[in-house]
Write an enzyme that holds these catalytic residues in place. Sequence first.
Site, PDB file in Angstrom:
ATOM      1  CB  CYS A   4      -4.759  -5.148 -10.682  1.00  0.00           C
ATOM      2  SG  CYS A   4      -3.624  -3.838 -10.197  1.00  0.00           S
ATOM      3  CB  CYS A   7      -6.265  -2.359 -12.908  1.00  0.00           C
ATOM      4  SG  CYS A   7      -4.676  -2.641 -13.730  1.00  0.00           S
ATOM      5  CG  ASP A  30      -0.712   5.533   0.588  1.00  0.00           C
ATOM      6  OD1 ASP A  30       0.116   4.903  -0.107  1.00  0.00           O
ATOM      7  OD2 ASP A  30      -1.351   5.004   1.528  1.00  0.00           O
ATOM      8  CG  HIS A  98       2.756   1.521  -6.063  1.00  0.00           C
ATOM      9  ND1 HIS A  98       2.594   0.179  -6.307  1.00  0.00           N
ATOM     10  CD2 HIS A  98       3.120   1.622  -4.764  1.00  0.00           C
ATOM     11  CE1 HIS A  98       2.838  -0.506  -5.207  1.00  0.00           C
ATOM     12  NE2 HIS A  98       3.182   0.350  -4.250  1.00  0.00           N
ATOM     13  CG  HIS A 100       5.101   4.873  -1.925  1.00  0.00           C
ATOM     14  ND1 HIS A 100       4.025   4.682  -1.076  1.00  0.00           N
ATOM     15  CD2 HIS A 100       5.440   3.641  -2.359  1.00  0.00           C
ATOM     16  CE1 HIS A 100       3.742   3.395  -0.987  1.00  0.00           C
ATOM     17  NE2 HIS A 100       4.590   2.735  -1.755  1.00  0.00           N
TER      18      HIS A 100
HETATM   19  P1  AMP Z   1       3.279  -0.692  -1.312  1.00  0.00           P
HETATM   20  O1  AMP Z   1       3.018  -1.226   0.079  1.00  0.00           O
HETATM   21  O2  AMP Z   1       4.615  -0.113  -1.526  1.00  0.00           O
HETATM   22  O3  AMP Z   1       2.899  -1.730  -2.350  1.00  0.00           O
HETATM   23  O4  AMP Z   1       2.289   0.522  -1.495  1.00  0.00           O
HETATM   24  C1  AMP Z   1       0.909   0.360  -1.665  1.00  0.00           C
HETATM   25  C2  AMP Z   1       0.262   1.575  -1.098  1.00  0.00           C
HETATM   26  O5  AMP Z   1      -1.081   1.610  -1.540  1.00  0.00           O
HETATM   27  C3  AMP Z   1       0.221   1.611   0.441  1.00  0.00           C
HETATM   28  O6  AMP Z   1       0.922   2.768   0.902  1.00  0.00           O
HETATM   29  C4  AMP Z   1      -1.271   1.672   0.756  1.00  0.00           C
HETATM   30  O7  AMP Z   1      -1.576   2.500   1.857  1.00  0.00           O
HETATM   31  C5  AMP Z   1      -1.842   2.216  -0.534  1.00  0.00           C
HETATM   32  N1  AMP Z   1      -3.236   1.868  -0.793  1.00  0.00           N
HETATM   33  C6  AMP Z   1      -3.806   0.661  -0.669  1.00  0.00           C
HETATM   34  N2  AMP Z   1      -5.110   0.731  -1.024  1.00  0.00           N
HETATM   35  C7  AMP Z   1      -5.348   2.022  -1.375  1.00  0.00           C
HETATM   36  C8  AMP Z   1      -6.500   2.737  -1.822  1.00  0.00           C
HETATM   37  N3  AMP Z   1      -7.680   2.138  -1.990  1.00  0.00           N
HETATM   38  N4  AMP Z   1      -6.376   4.056  -2.071  1.00  0.00           N
HETATM   39  C9  AMP Z   1      -5.194   4.684  -1.888  1.00  0.00           C
HETATM   40  N5  AMP Z   1      -4.064   4.067  -1.490  1.00  0.00           N
HETATM   41  C10 AMP Z   1      -4.138   2.747  -1.226  1.00  0.00           C
HETATM   42 ZN    ZN Z   2      -3.000  -3.125 -12.254  1.00  0.00          ZN
END
Ligand code: AMP
Ligand code: ZN
Length: 112
Positions: A4, A7, A30, A98, A100
Site C-alpha cells: 500500500c 502505508c 498532496d 484518506h 482530502h
Molecule cells: P484519491 O484519488 O481520492 O484516492 O486520492 C489519492 C491522492 O493521493 C491523489 O490526490 C494523489 O495526488 C495523491 N498522491 C498519490 N501519491 C502521492 C504521494 N506519493 N504523495 C502525496 N500524495 C500522493
Molecule cells: Zn495502507
Amino acid sequence: MSDCLFCKIIAGEIPSNKVYEDDVCYAFYDIDPQAPVHFLVIPKAHISSVSAVTEENCAAVGHIFRVIAELTQKLHLDSYRVVSNIGEQAGQSVRHLHFHVLSGRDMTWPPG
Ligand code: AMP
Ligand code: ZN
C-alpha cells in the site's frame, strides 16, 4: 499492508511533505494539489476506505476530524472542503482511507 502506497509513506519508505503526525494519523501535502492548499489526512492503521470503517476502527475517524479542525485553525483556513472518494467511479486511486483537505480557492457544487 506491504503493497500500500500510503502505508509506505507512513513507514517513511516513500518521502512525503508532512503536515502533522501523531500515534493515530498522518497528514501530508498532496503530490498533485487541486487547490492552493491540499493535504491528506490518513489513519496509520490500514483501512481501505470509508466502506471499511467499523465499530472497531471508527475512533480513528473521529480523531482525524478533530485533527482536521485543529490543523485548519492553525493554518488559518476558515473555509475549506473535506473529501473522501470511495471506489473507482468516485475517483479513489489509493485504497487506504484518506481525507482530502482543500482550501484557498472558490469551489463549485456539485463536485465533478
Ligand atoms: P484519491 O484519488 O481520492 O484516492 O486520492 C489519492 C491522492 O493521493 C491523489 O490526490 C494523489 O495526488 C495523491 N498522491 C498519490 N501519491 C502521492 C504521494 N506519493 N504523495 C502525496 N500524495 C500522493
Ligand atoms: Zn495502507
